[in-house]
Design a protein around this motif. Structure first.
Motif, PDB file in Angstrom:
ATOM      1  N   ILE A  10     -17.384   0.616  -7.988  1.00 50.72           N
ATOM      2  CA  ILE A  10     -16.581   1.192  -6.909  1.00 50.72           C
ATOM      3  C   ILE A  10     -16.893   2.678  -6.737  1.00 50.72           C
ATOM      4  O   ILE A  10     -16.805   3.221  -5.647  1.00 50.72           O
ATOM      5  CB  ILE A  10     -15.068   0.937  -7.162  1.00 50.72           C
ATOM      6  CG1 ILE A  10     -14.224   1.281  -5.932  1.00 50.72           C
ATOM      7  CG2 ILE A  10     -14.566   1.689  -8.381  1.00 50.72           C
ATOM      8  CD1 ILE A  10     -14.006   0.129  -5.014  1.00 50.72           C
ATOM      9  N   LEU A  13     -20.291   2.733  -5.062  1.00 56.29           N
ATOM     10  CA  LEU A  13     -20.303   1.824  -3.929  1.00 56.29           C
ATOM     11  C   LEU A  13     -21.525   0.923  -3.925  1.00 56.29           C
ATOM     12  O   LEU A  13     -22.173   0.741  -2.904  1.00 56.29           O
ATOM     13  CB  LEU A  13     -20.225   2.593  -2.616  1.00 56.29           C
ATOM     14  CG  LEU A  13     -18.817   2.856  -2.158  1.00 56.29           C
ATOM     15  CD1 LEU A  13     -18.825   3.416  -0.751  1.00 56.29           C
ATOM     16  CD2 LEU A  13     -18.002   1.567  -2.166  1.00 56.29           C
ATOM     17  N   MET A 135     -19.431   9.385  -1.838  1.00 53.78           N
ATOM     18  CA  MET A 135     -18.397   8.550  -2.435  1.00 53.78           C
ATOM     19  C   MET A 135     -18.208   8.910  -3.905  1.00 53.78           C
ATOM     20  O   MET A 135     -17.091   8.962  -4.404  1.00 53.78           O
ATOM     21  CB  MET A 135     -18.748   7.064  -2.321  1.00 53.78           C
ATOM     22  CG  MET A 135     -18.432   6.445  -0.992  1.00 53.78           C
ATOM     23  SD  MET A 135     -16.689   6.598  -0.504  1.00 53.78           S
ATOM     24  CE  MET A 135     -15.892   5.637  -1.784  1.00 53.78           C
ATOM     25  N   PHE A 143      -8.146  12.021  -6.221  1.00 52.30           N
ATOM     26  CA  PHE A 143      -7.630  10.895  -5.480  1.00 52.30           C
ATOM     27  C   PHE A 143      -6.889  10.046  -6.485  1.00 52.30           C
ATOM     28  O   PHE A 143      -6.926   8.829  -6.460  1.00 52.30           O
ATOM     29  CB  PHE A 143      -8.833  10.116  -4.921  1.00 52.30           C
ATOM     30  CG  PHE A 143      -8.621   9.605  -3.540  1.00 52.30           C
ATOM     31  CD1 PHE A 143      -8.587   8.233  -3.307  1.00 52.30           C
ATOM     32  CD2 PHE A 143      -8.473  10.477  -2.500  1.00 52.30           C
ATOM     33  CE1 PHE A 143      -8.408   7.750  -2.043  1.00 52.30           C
ATOM     34  CE2 PHE A 143      -8.285   9.988  -1.237  1.00 52.30           C
ATOM     35  CZ  PHE A 143      -8.258   8.639  -0.991  1.00 52.30           C
ATOM     36  N   GLY A 146      -4.648   6.596  -6.113  1.00 49.44           N
ATOM     37  CA  GLY A 146      -5.417   5.478  -5.573  1.00 49.44           C
ATOM     38  C   GLY A 146      -6.475   5.025  -6.538  1.00 49.44           C
ATOM     39  O   GLY A 146      -6.717   3.834  -6.725  1.00 49.44           O
ATOM     40  N   GLU A 149      -4.997   3.042  -9.454  1.00 49.65           N
ATOM     41  CA  GLU A 149      -4.655   1.684  -8.999  1.00 49.65           C
ATOM     42  C   GLU A 149      -5.902   0.820  -8.914  1.00 49.65           C
ATOM     43  O   GLU A 149      -5.916  -0.333  -9.328  1.00 49.65           O
ATOM     44  CB  GLU A 149      -4.029   1.739  -7.600  1.00 49.65           C
ATOM     45  CG  GLU A 149      -2.572   2.117  -7.600  1.00 49.65           C
ATOM     46  CD  GLU A 149      -2.093   2.454  -6.191  1.00 49.65           C
ATOM     47  OE1 GLU A 149      -0.995   3.006  -6.099  1.00 49.65           O
ATOM     48  OE2 GLU A 149      -2.820   2.180  -5.209  1.00 49.65           O
ATOM     49  N   THR A 150      -6.940   1.434  -8.351  1.00 49.93           N
ATOM     50  CA  THR A 150      -8.178   0.675  -8.163  1.00 49.93           C
ATOM     51  C   THR A 150      -8.751   0.256  -9.497  1.00 49.93           C
ATOM     52  O   THR A 150      -9.157  -0.885  -9.683  1.00 49.93           O
ATOM     53  CB  THR A 150      -9.203   1.536  -7.404  1.00 49.93           C
ATOM     54  OG1 THR A 150      -8.632   1.880  -6.160  1.00 49.93           O
ATOM     55  CG2 THR A 150     -10.503   0.784  -7.186  1.00 49.93           C
ATOM     56  N   VAL A 154      -9.636  -3.382 -10.781  1.00 50.65           N
ATOM     57  CA  VAL A 154     -11.037  -3.745 -10.952  1.00 50.65           C
ATOM     58  C   VAL A 154     -11.330  -4.171 -12.384  1.00 50.65           C
ATOM     59  O   VAL A 154     -12.124  -5.072 -12.608  1.00 50.65           O
ATOM     60  CB  VAL A 154     -11.964  -2.576 -10.525  1.00 50.65           C
ATOM     61  CG1 VAL A 154     -13.396  -2.828 -10.954  1.00 50.65           C
ATOM     62  CG2 VAL A 154     -11.896  -2.381  -9.023  1.00 50.65           C
TER      63      VAL A 154
ATOM     64  N   THR B  89      -2.525   5.144   1.036  1.00 47.89           N
ATOM     65  CA  THR B  89      -3.010   4.955  -0.337  1.00 47.89           C
ATOM     66  C   THR B  89      -3.914   3.746  -0.511  1.00 47.89           C
ATOM     67  O   THR B  89      -4.510   3.574  -1.549  1.00 47.89           O
ATOM     68  CB  THR B  89      -1.829   4.816  -1.317  1.00 47.89           C
ATOM     69  OG1 THR B  89      -0.947   3.854  -0.780  1.00 47.89           O
ATOM     70  CG2 THR B  89      -1.128   6.140  -1.532  1.00 47.89           C
ATOM     71  N   ALA B  91      -6.690   3.273   0.828  1.00 49.57           N
ATOM     72  CA  ALA B  91      -8.059   3.570   1.253  1.00 49.57           C
ATOM     73  C   ALA B  91      -9.097   3.012   0.285  1.00 49.57           C
ATOM     74  O   ALA B  91     -10.057   2.370   0.685  1.00 49.57           O
ATOM     75  CB  ALA B  91      -8.236   5.078   1.400  1.00 49.57           C
ATOM     76  N   LEU B  92      -8.872   3.257  -0.999  1.00 46.33           N
ATOM     77  CA  LEU B  92      -9.842   2.763  -1.976  1.00 46.33           C
ATOM     78  C   LEU B  92      -9.800   1.253  -2.095  1.00 46.33           C
ATOM     79  O   LEU B  92     -10.807   0.613  -2.366  1.00 46.33           O
ATOM     80  CB  LEU B  92      -9.607   3.414  -3.337  1.00 46.33           C
ATOM     81  CG  LEU B  92     -10.215   4.809  -3.468  1.00 46.33           C
ATOM     82  CD1 LEU B  92      -9.721   5.479  -4.738  1.00 46.33           C
ATOM     83  CD2 LEU B  92     -11.729   4.746  -3.467  1.00 46.33           C
ATOM     84  N   ALA B  95     -12.165   0.133   0.324  1.00 43.15           N
ATOM     85  CA  ALA B  95     -13.553   0.299  -0.127  1.00 43.15           C
ATOM     86  C   ALA B  95     -13.921  -0.854  -1.053  1.00 43.15           C
ATOM     87  O   ALA B  95     -15.005  -1.416  -0.983  1.00 43.15           O
ATOM     88  CB  ALA B  95     -13.723   1.634  -0.843  1.00 43.15           C
ATOM     89  N   ARG B  96     -12.951  -1.224  -1.906  1.00 44.12           N
ATOM     90  CA  ARG B  96     -13.204  -2.330  -2.824  1.00 44.12           C
ATOM     91  C   ARG B  96     -13.362  -3.649  -2.052  1.00 44.12           C
ATOM     92  O   ARG B  96     -14.218  -4.467  -2.353  1.00 44.12           O
ATOM     93  CB  ARG B  96     -12.066  -2.451  -3.835  1.00 44.12           C
ATOM     94  CG  ARG B  96     -12.403  -3.330  -5.016  1.00 44.12           C
ATOM     95  CD  ARG B  96     -11.253  -3.417  -5.999  1.00 44.12           C
ATOM     96  NE  ARG B  96     -10.045  -3.865  -5.348  1.00 44.12           N
ATOM     97  CZ  ARG B  96      -8.961  -3.115  -5.157  1.00 44.12           C
ATOM     98  NH1 ARG B  96      -8.926  -1.873  -5.563  1.00 44.12           N
ATOM     99  NH2 ARG B  96      -7.907  -3.605  -4.542  1.00 44.12           N
TER     100      ARG B  96
END
Lengths: 163, 124
Positions: A10, A13, A135, A143, A146, A149-150, A154, B89, B91-92, B95-96
């Motif tokens: 991620i 990218l 990116m 950030f 976010g 969370e990602t 993941v 929030t 946004a990512l 992207a994922r």
């Protein structure tokens, strides 16, 4: 299923997918080198692909279009950047309009690596969006919420990929 | 081996969402716009307050915010005479999702490659 690994980064990218086929490297290379074979796998069954110009030579330009169920056409072009048959191919995939002019938005780059291992051969395709550098900066610079969370979402996927 | 995500394979036409993906990555390509996303996280800053953080005019800031709005990275609402900017929030997450879609497309392609190899073997 011939797919043996999927790696999604991620941050950078990129998405790398690896598959093992019951074929030799030369045969896998033909899937990319021969436009008639490309047409059989490039687009989903709902669309047909037509490769108008295609030659795997550094600096060459491939042009193609996909025709959808309602006859609508999506045009595309590749810039062939690196060719080392039957092992390595690097290209940039640009969206173009009907006249072949590039449309807004960066290209998606692809690197194909083919390696023989005994009776089978593996093909890896790494594909990434144009703005990789920016990116990465985005991620580095924070950030926080976010991003956290990602990563939480993941991580299980990555563990599943390893299992 | 990954098996998730297969449900999207048959339903999503290829490239259906590429326009949105391009908008997203282009919006993120600019350092001022990335800075806006960070600063507007809590949704307290106006366009003019954001402009004061950079050596650019309010008009230029409005343009940056508009690019982010088109990419659905921020939303804007009015409080009195001020336009307050708020980062979205997810946004990512999007992207994922773009990477997930890419994976689904390539899984299908590899499946078709395999079929071609099998078919041609049968013929020779």
């Amino acid at each position: 299923m011939p797919v043996t690994a999927v790696k999604k980064d991620i941050d950078a990218l990129t998405m790398t997918i690896t598959a093992e086929f019951d074929a030799d490297a030369e045969r896998l290379w033909e899937l990319w080198a021969d436009p008639r074979q490309l047409e059989r796998w490039w687009s989903p069954p709902s669309h047909s692909s037509t490769f108008v110009e295609h030659e795997l030579a550094a600096g060459a330009r491939t042009t193609y279009f996909m025709t959808g169920p309602d006859g609508e056409k999506h045009h595309g072009a590749w810039r062939i950047e690196e060719v080392d048959p039957p092992h390595r191919l690097r290209l940039a995939d640009d969206e173009v309009d009907a006249e072949g002019k590039p449309e807004d938005g960066g290209p998606t780059a692809m690197t194909v690596t083919i390696a023989e291992a005994g009776d089978t051969a593996t093909m890896s395709i790494q594909t990434h969006f144009a703005d990789r550098e920016s990116m990465e900066q985005t991620i580095e610079m924070g950030f926080e919420q976010g991003l956290a969370e990602t990563i939480n979402q993941v991580d299980p996927l990555l563990s599943a990929a390893k299992a | 081996m990954l098996t998730y995500n297969q449900m999207v394979v048959d339903k999503k036409p290829i490239r259906d969402d590429d326009g949105a993906t391009d908008l997203l990555f282009r919006a993120l390509a600019d350092p001022i716009r990335r800075d806006i996303l960070r600063r507007a996280h809590e949704g307290r800053l106006s366009v003019s307050a954001l402009a004061r953080e950079h050596p650019i005019s309010v008009t230029a800031m409005q343009k940056h915010v508009a690019v982010l709005e088109r990419a659905e990275l921020v939303s804007k609402h009015r409080v009195g005479r001020e336009s307050i900017v708020q980062t979205k929030t997810d946004a990512l997450a999007r992207a994922r999702a773009a990477l997930d879609r890419l994976e689904a497309d390539w899984r299908e392609r590899i499946e078709r490659m395999d079929q071609i190899l099998e078919t041609d073997k049968g013929e020779s």
